[in-house]
Write a protein that holds these residues in place. Structure first.
Motif, mmCIF file in Angstrom:
data_model
loop_
_atom_site.group_PDB
_atom_site.id
_atom_site.type_symbol
_atom_site.label_atom_id
_atom_site.label_comp_id
_atom_site.label_asym_id
_atom_site.label_seq_id
_atom_site.Cartn_x
_atom_site.Cartn_y
_atom_site.Cartn_z
ATOM 1 N N UNK A 116 0.878 -1.094 -0.064
ATOM 2 C CA UNK A 116 0.050 -0.160 0.212
ATOM 3 C C UNK A 116 0.927 1.203 -0.029
ATOM 4 N N UNK A 117 0.384 2.340 -0.548
ATOM 5 C CA UNK A 117 1.248 3.747 -0.463
ATOM 6 C C UNK A 117 1.625 4.035 1.004
ATOM 7 N N UNK A 118 2.934 4.482 0.876
ATOM 8 C CA UNK A 118 3.331 4.701 2.411
ATOM 9 C C UNK A 118 3.274 6.361 2.584
ATOM 10 N N UNK A 119 2.183 6.656 2.939
ATOM 11 C CA UNK A 119 1.833 8.168 3.352
ATOM 12 C C UNK A 119 2.016 8.312 4.757
ATOM 13 N N UNK A 120 2.542 9.558 5.276
ATOM 14 C CA UNK A 120 2.861 9.795 6.794
ATOM 15 C C UNK A 120 2.471 11.202 7.186
ATOM 16 N N UNK A 121 2.386 11.387 8.196
ATOM 17 C CA UNK A 121 1.965 12.552 8.945
ATOM 18 C C UNK A 121 2.812 12.668 10.404
ATOM 19 N N UNK A 122 3.307 13.947 10.527
ATOM 20 C CA UNK A 122 4.246 14.092 11.875
ATOM 21 C C UNK A 122 3.958 15.516 12.316
ATOM 22 N N UNK A 127 4.641 22.517 13.839
ATOM 23 C CA UNK A 127 4.832 22.505 12.075
ATOM 24 C C UNK A 127 4.409 21.057 11.608
ATOM 25 N N UNK A 128 3.584 20.720 10.749
ATOM 26 C CA UNK A 128 3.116 19.606 10.292
ATOM 27 C C UNK A 128 3.836 19.016 9.228
ATOM 28 N N UNK A 129 4.357 17.994 9.084
ATOM 29 C CA UNK A 129 5.036 17.448 7.837
ATOM 30 C C UNK A 129 4.466 16.202 7.177
ATOM 31 N N UNK A 130 4.106 16.295 5.997
ATOM 32 C CA UNK A 130 3.230 15.197 5.479
ATOM 33 C C UNK A 130 4.087 14.659 4.393
ATOM 34 N N UNK A 131 4.057 13.388 4.416
ATOM 35 C CA UNK A 131 4.789 12.580 3.390
ATOM 36 C C UNK A 131 3.992 11.766 2.777
ATOM 37 N N UNK A 132 3.966 12.196 1.344
ATOM 38 C CA UNK A 132 3.009 11.824 0.275
ATOM 39 C C UNK A 132 3.759 10.609 -0.696
ATOM 40 N N UNK A 133 3.202 9.526 -0.762
ATOM 41 C CA UNK A 133 3.556 8.490 -1.570
ATOM 42 C C UNK A 133 3.318 8.692 -3.127
ATOM 43 N N UNK A 148 -5.253 8.058 -2.444
ATOM 44 C CA UNK A 148 -4.090 8.925 -1.958
ATOM 45 C C UNK A 148 -4.589 10.265 -1.797
ATOM 46 N N UNK A 149 -5.319 11.033 -2.883
ATOM 47 C CA UNK A 149 -5.702 12.539 -2.713
ATOM 48 C C UNK A 149 -6.822 12.620 -1.616
ATOM 49 N N UNK A 150 -7.816 11.658 -1.530
ATOM 50 C CA UNK A 150 -8.740 11.801 -0.603
ATOM 51 C C UNK A 150 -8.070 11.691 0.749
ATOM 52 N N UNK A 151 -7.076 10.777 0.815
ATOM 53 C CA UNK A 151 -6.111 10.669 2.222
ATOM 54 C C UNK A 151 -5.507 12.214 2.433
ATOM 55 N N UNK A 152 -5.092 12.805 1.460
ATOM 56 C CA UNK A 152 -4.282 13.991 1.819
ATOM 57 C C UNK A 152 -5.358 15.161 1.963
ATOM 58 N N UNK A 153 -6.459 14.983 1.384
ATOM 59 C CA UNK A 153 -7.601 15.940 1.621
ATOM 60 C C UNK A 153 -8.032 15.979 3.093
ATOM 61 N N UNK A 154 -8.215 14.639 3.714
ATOM 62 C CA UNK A 154 -8.608 14.536 4.992
ATOM 63 C C UNK A 154 -7.433 15.066 5.999
#
Ligand code: FE2
Ligand code: FE2
Length: 303
Positions: A116-122, A127-133, A148-154
């Protein structure tokens, strides 16, 4: 420890080391038989270690390994984890097209293997850092599917205290390299829609193997050069020429109301000029006018 400040700008609230395209191979083998990717990464870590505790995050925007080999992931980790620990920085990994999701998960994230895509948030002190696969298994171009786009939107639906930095391998930015167009990110219109009106302050990218910057959907984009090898933009039109030199990483200085990105060449290089911390301390003890006399006044050339 913070260095003294003598100008109008305060120290950055956050300092991020942005590395990309480390491309390590199993056994530390030279890439293309030429590029010492391990040596370059170690040199990068040694340079960043000089910053002491002034690093808040280290972000590696993909192509961490060249072939997705477990040994190569371990080596990158062995170099960067001690740096992160010593500097007190958080370490973030972003998937690239040369990476393999399963090994990336097991070797870098200590997670169970999955394709599955490896997305992440920290959250780094607000300061938020979002890793988008953006990787596509089996291919080198980038893409973002609906999930993936829906995940980012959320994720972006709720603003972060100090805004968001979006880190992704395939940067949504133009390149003069025609062959790299084939490997560009697909779905950029949809990504622009998702990013519209959000708190994303900066997009970090890689993949191009040269440091560059631009804008996407009104957001600044900063692409770090590769630590592995560099694409030569002065090559003949139509040619894609990777060279064993010109390596760099980027430092991102985040302020309350602005972001500054700076390219750092990966050495070693001979020293041309050098002033020590004692000189800064001496200047700090002077009045602003005296500082100008001491350090700004032009003097006749000495030789
Ligand atoms: Fe790469
Ligand atoms: Fe790439």
């Amino acid at each position: 420890m913070e260095a003294l400040r003598l100008g109008r700008y305060p120290a950055a609230r956050w300092v991020i080391a942005h590395l990309s395209d480390t491309h390590l191979l199993d056994g530390g083998t030279r890439l293309g038989g030429v590029a010492d990717t391990v040596g370059s990464l170690e040199r990068t870590a040694a340079q960043l270690a000089r910053l002491g505790d002034r690093l808040d995050a280290i972000v590696v925007t993909g192509d961490v390994t060249d072939l997705g080999e477990t040994d190569a992931y371990r080596r990158v980790r062995e170099v960067l984890e001690p740096l992160a620990a010593a500097s007190g920085a958080e370490l973030f990994w972003v998937m690239g097209n040369h990476d393999e999701r399963a090994a990336f998960r097991t070797e870098l994230l200590d997670e169970r293997p999955s394709d599955e895509p490896v997305h992440g948030v920290a959250d780094v002190a607000g300061l938020r850092i979002v890793a988008l696969d953006t990787s596509v298994p089996g291919y080198h171009h980038g893409a973002l599917d609906k999930t993936s786009l829906a995940w980012l939107e959320r994720v972006l639906a709720e603003p972060a205290a100090a805004g968001t930095i979006l880190a992704m391998h395939h940067a949504p930015i133009a390149t003069p390299l025609s062959l790299m167009d084939v490997l560009e990110l697909q779905g950029q219109d949809e990504l622009a829609e998702v990013l519209s009106g959000t708190d994303v302050r900066l997009i970090l990218g890689g993949h191009l193997h040269y440091a560059t910057n631009g804008m996407f959907a009104g957001i600044p984009v900063s692409v770090a050069g590769a630590t592995a090898y560099t694409m030569d933009l002065s090559a003949r039109p139509g040619e894609l020429l990777g060279i064993d030199g010109g390596r760099s990483f980027t430092l991102v200085h985040v302020f309350d109301d602005s972001v500054v990105t700076s390219v750092v060449p990966i050495g070693p290089f001979p020293t041309v000029t050098s002033f020590g911390e004692e000189f800064l301390t001496e200047l700090a003890g002077l009045s602003p006018e005296e500082r100008l006399e001491r350090f700004s006044r032009k003097r006749p050339p000495t030789a």
